[in-house]
Design a protein around this motif. Structure first.
Motif, short mmCIF file in Angstrom:
data_model
loop_
_atom_site.label_atom_id
_atom_site.label_comp_id
_atom_site.label_asym_id
_atom_site.label_seq_id
_atom_site.Cartn_x
_atom_site.Cartn_y
_atom_site.Cartn_z
N PRO A 68 2.49 16.89 -0.26
CA PRO A 68 3.19 16.14 0.79
C PRO A 68 2.21 15.29 1.60
CG PRO A 68 3.61 18.52 0.97
CD PRO A 68 2.55 18.35 -0.07
N MET A 69 2.67 14.11 1.98
CA MET A 69 1.87 13.21 2.78
C MET A 69 2.02 13.61 4.25
SD MET A 69 0.42 11.32 0.62
CE MET A 69 -0.23 9.84 1.43
N PRO A 70 1.02 13.27 5.08
CA PRO A 70 1.17 13.55 6.52
C PRO A 70 2.37 12.79 7.09
CG PRO A 70 -1.00 12.58 6.00
CD PRO A 70 -0.21 12.58 4.74
N GLU A 71 2.97 13.36 8.13
CA GLU A 71 4.18 12.75 8.68
C GLU A 71 3.82 11.65 9.68
OE1 GLU A 71 7.09 15.63 9.81
OE2 GLU A 71 6.98 16.60 7.86
N MET A 72 3.28 10.58 9.13
CA MET A 72 2.88 9.43 9.94
C MET A 72 3.58 8.21 9.35
SD MET A 72 -1.20 10.34 10.34
CE MET A 72 -1.59 9.97 8.64
N PRO A 73 3.79 7.16 10.18
CA PRO A 73 4.44 5.98 9.62
C PRO A 73 3.58 5.45 8.48
CG PRO A 73 3.97 5.72 12.00
CD PRO A 73 3.34 6.98 11.57
N PHE A 74 4.10 5.00 7.45
CA PHE A 74 5.44 4.78 6.98
C PHE A 74 5.83 5.81 5.91
CE2 PHE A 74 3.78 0.60 8.37
CZ PHE A 74 4.73 0.24 9.30
N ALA A 75 5.54 7.07 6.19
CA ALA A 75 5.89 8.10 5.21
C ALA A 75 7.39 8.05 4.92
CB ALA A 75 5.49 9.48 5.71
N LEU A 114 3.71 -2.24 -1.76
CA LEU A 114 3.67 -1.02 -0.96
C LEU A 114 5.08 -0.63 -0.54
CD1 LEU A 114 0.77 -1.89 1.54
CD2 LEU A 114 0.58 -0.51 -0.54
N MET A 115 5.39 0.66 -0.59
CA MET A 115 6.65 1.17 -0.04
C MET A 115 6.39 1.63 1.39
SD MET A 115 7.99 3.56 -3.16
CE MET A 115 9.56 4.04 -2.42
N LEU A 116 7.30 1.20 2.28
CA LEU A 116 7.20 1.58 3.68
C LEU A 116 8.48 2.32 4.09
CD1 LEU A 116 5.00 -0.65 3.44
CD2 LEU A 116 5.70 -1.46 5.70
N ALA A 133 -6.49 6.45 6.08
CA ALA A 133 -7.59 6.77 7.00
C ALA A 133 -7.28 6.25 8.41
CB ALA A 133 -8.89 6.16 6.47
N ASP A 134 -6.39 5.28 8.49
CA ASP A 134 -6.00 4.72 9.78
C ASP A 134 -4.67 5.30 10.30
OD1 ASP A 134 -8.13 2.97 10.28
OD2 ASP A 134 -6.71 1.50 11.09
N GLY A 135 -4.20 6.37 9.69
CA GLY A 135 -2.98 7.00 10.16
C GLY A 135 -1.71 6.31 9.71
N ILE A 136 -1.79 5.59 8.58
CA ILE A 136 -0.59 4.93 8.05
C ILE A 136 -0.39 5.38 6.61
CG2 ILE A 136 0.41 2.71 7.39
CD1 ILE A 136 -1.14 1.50 9.69
N VAL A 137 0.84 5.83 6.32
CA VAL A 137 1.15 6.36 4.99
C VAL A 137 2.01 5.34 4.24
CG1 VAL A 137 2.31 8.20 3.73
CG2 VAL A 137 1.01 8.74 5.81
N VAL A 138 1.44 4.66 3.27
CA VAL A 138 2.22 3.75 2.42
C VAL A 138 2.05 4.20 0.97
CG1 VAL A 138 2.21 1.74 3.93
CG2 VAL A 138 0.27 2.13 2.40
N ARG A 139 3.08 3.95 0.16
CA ARG A 139 2.98 4.30 -1.26
C ARG A 139 2.72 3.05 -2.08
NH1 ARG A 139 8.00 8.36 -2.71
NH2 ARG A 139 7.68 9.70 -0.91
N PRO A 140 1.64 3.03 -2.85
CA PRO A 140 1.40 1.88 -3.73
C PRO A 140 2.37 1.92 -4.91
CG PRO A 140 -0.25 3.58 -4.11
CD PRO A 140 0.62 4.09 -2.99
N ILE A 141 2.86 0.76 -5.32
CA ILE A 141 3.86 0.81 -6.41
C ILE A 141 3.27 0.58 -7.79
CG2 ILE A 141 5.77 0.11 -4.88
CD1 ILE A 141 5.70 -2.57 -6.57
N SER A 142 2.04 0.08 -7.88
CA SER A 142 1.54 -0.19 -9.24
C SER A 142 1.48 1.08 -10.10
CB SER A 142 0.22 -0.94 -9.22
OG SER A 142 -0.76 -0.23 -8.54
N PRO A 143 1.20 2.28 -9.54
CA PRO A 143 1.22 3.47 -10.42
C PRO A 143 2.63 3.82 -10.91
CG PRO A 143 -0.05 3.92 -8.41
CD PRO A 143 0.67 2.62 -8.20
#
Lengths: 391, 391
Positions: B17-24, B353-355, B333-343
């Protein structure tokens, strides 16, 4: 219809819950269910921030519960582990499936006890493993027989505390022989330790896992000492395999619901879990004594009781040639739920019935024993209705 | 280490699970989590006899909940079903696994969208299926491309309401083309209808299931509109396959915990579920509008927003050559959770990026958009840092 679908539909039939009538197995209700403490604690814990509605969790489970389980199995079962080796599961069934997925590949040879839990052998079949059924005697699995039949198996699935369904524990000599085989063969042992908490006499053997933590996957369940509808159990895995178990769990269903994991962690931390086990052990011991006395009194002479000091069921051996499947069907029509054991064998040496006593008051058990005798007399299948030559 | 274990450990890493920070994505908390109504109703229902600690249940789920779900999907998604066709699951992940187990056998060819949800493609890989990735365009899956690449696949796994991760719905023409293919080939369609409740403009297309109930396995989840840690979802299967789904479920983990199933059934019966959805749809619509405005304002010109009227996330396209995986790490590292889509692609046409906006207040989203811009400027990977020739 897809090729697998028909086989899976048959599995569904085997898993259909039985009515909650004596002698159904695993019916926690009334005085053996966790009491109002469990519910009130749950209400309190769910109102806390930690157990409130939340996002996805760790496939390994809630850390606090993993710690509580590790403490518990270290103390009660001599399991050698850290909390990080505990993976919370939805119960033993899922533990078996996960172990099969992680440890084995299609076509691998495995040992299973003969007889064995059908929900376990169904997993082995579903994963396209090749199962060698290894006979069980008074000391548990006959390791020499396994060595003679299939020495190079990759894993053994066993129930050492309380053989399923026969009920004897695996002797120390057999434990050592099984572990020595696993070490030589670089094989895995999957230890299903169900019912280990419910021992009524003497000292338990230490878990196989405690004797060789590097070779053994230890499976525990809360279905027996709490209740099945909770769907919580645990795997203790060697540290290098924990991530693989977590990955397999994530693929299947991500993780167990977290609310009840927090509730259970609090229940264990506050000492309520151990108090509950002490309480139900007393209740079950009394029920068991009642049932044994009732069976001694009411069963015909050619029906014998398998000795066992543990668990929530007893095993009645029927005379050679009796049809336990037919007798179970006849009993069901009379409001009695017994499990025939011959379908749990590759080749059954003798028919028999499993009788669960956990969910029923002593007077219900007594009355059901009388009813079962009537069914036997009417059905006639406890007599040698289909004479066969010894083969 | 067993051969599968290493691969499964990699799966575990992907599911951490990713940390609960924007944009999780999928963080229900604060004003979007089910409120005190849910908890109080739960306390009340668990105190009733029906939802008290109980024995094993039906692998298909609690009948009352199956009725409530059937009513709901008939009305809201034009799903054509009876309650008997509903099998309660632990969420979409389990629904995908069950569908793979029931419908398909090792080596079978299947279509998956390109890009797709990695938890879905991981299931197809784990079941040793052969996956053809079929490209997605503005109308959804490109059926002609699938026909050209692998006409005789046995099944197609699709997200028609809200393509994952791109966000467009599948057009009516494509729905018809996909169903026509499935009918010709006697193939199955697995319809993952996640996020279908969260539509902000226009009318939804009817579910594929409603267009051809005999060919489609419909998967629904409560993780999006209630909360993921509940671990409840459902499959609607053609009637002849329901027992096979139940058998597969029984083998995996028997059934979902029954307490929360009773709570959810009551929540739906009392109208609280629909009221909750109406409420959060409004909350999400406002958050979405805030995020779109913030991105319009703060993103560089070479970053574009993918149009979408649905769900709990937005997709930002980065310029060709940008490294979305690296940018996501820098943002974390800056407290922002985005998912890269290329994988999520076999071959990504462009990084992105998914936000997720569901779990964060408007002011948090606004501030996070500013921070994301700073990360982009510093990281430089939104520019064409690794120039490549078009291939």
């Amino acid at each position: 219809m897809p090729p697998r679908a028909r086989r899976l539909a048959e599995v569904a039939a085997a898993f259909t819950p039985m009515p909650e009538m004596p002698f159904a197995i695993a019916v926690p209700g009334g005085s053996v269910a966790p009491d109002a403490n469990w519910r009130r604690l749950g209400n309190r814990v769910r109102a806390s921030r930690a157990a409130a509605p939340a996002s996805y969790g760790d496939p390994r489970g809630v850390m606090e519960l993993r710690h509580a389980i590790a403490d518990y199995v270290r103390t009660s079962r001599a399991v050698h582990c850290e909390a990080e080796q505990v993976v919370i599961t939805a119960g033993t069934q899922q533990g078996l499936y996960l172990a099969g997925r992680v440890l084995l590949s299609r076509g691998d040879h495995v040992w299973a006890e003969d007889p064995a839990y059908p929900g376990m052998t169904a997993v082995l079949d579903d994963l396209d493993l090749v199962t060698t059924r290894v006979p069980v005697d008074a000391q548990g699995i006959d390791v020499d027989a396994g060595l003679a039949a299939r020495p190079k198996a990759r894993a053994a699935f066993v129930t050492p505390s309380h053989q399923y369904p026969l009920g004897m524990p695996m002797s120390m000599a057999r434990r050592n022989a099984l572990l020595a085989w696993a070490q030589r063969q670089d094989a895995w042992i999957v230890e299903d330790d169900y019912d280990s908490e419910l021992r009524y006499a003497g000292h338990p053997f230490p878990s196989l896992q405690g004797l060789d933590p590097s070779r053994v996957i230890y499976l525990g369940t809360l279905s027996k000492v709490l209740f099945p509808s909770l769907r919580l159990g645990y795997v203790v895995a060697p540290a290098p395999l924990v991530d693989a178990f977590a990955g397999a769990r994530a693929l299947l269903d991500r993780h167990s619901p977290t609310g009840d994991q927090h509730v259970l962690a609090a229940y264990m931390r506050e000492g309520l879990f151990e108090a509950h086990i002490r309480r139900i052990r007393g209740v079950y011991a009394a029920r068991r004594a009642t049932l044994i006395a009732a069976l001694d009194h009411h069963m015909p002479r050619n029906v014998t009781l398998q000795p066992s000091d543990q668990g929530m069921h007893l095993l009645l051996w029927l005379p050679q040639g009796a049809d336990d499947v037919h007798l179970a069907k006849a009993a069901l029509a009379d409001g009695i739920v017994v499990r025939p054991i011959s379908p749990m064998y590759r080749v059954a040496p003798r028919p028999g019935l499993m009788l669960g006593f956990g969910g029923f008051a002593p007077e219900e058990l007594e009355a059901a024993a009388v009813r079962l005798r009537r069914v036997m007399d009417r059905d006639g299948s406890q007599r040698r209705t289909q004479p066969r030559r010894a083969s």
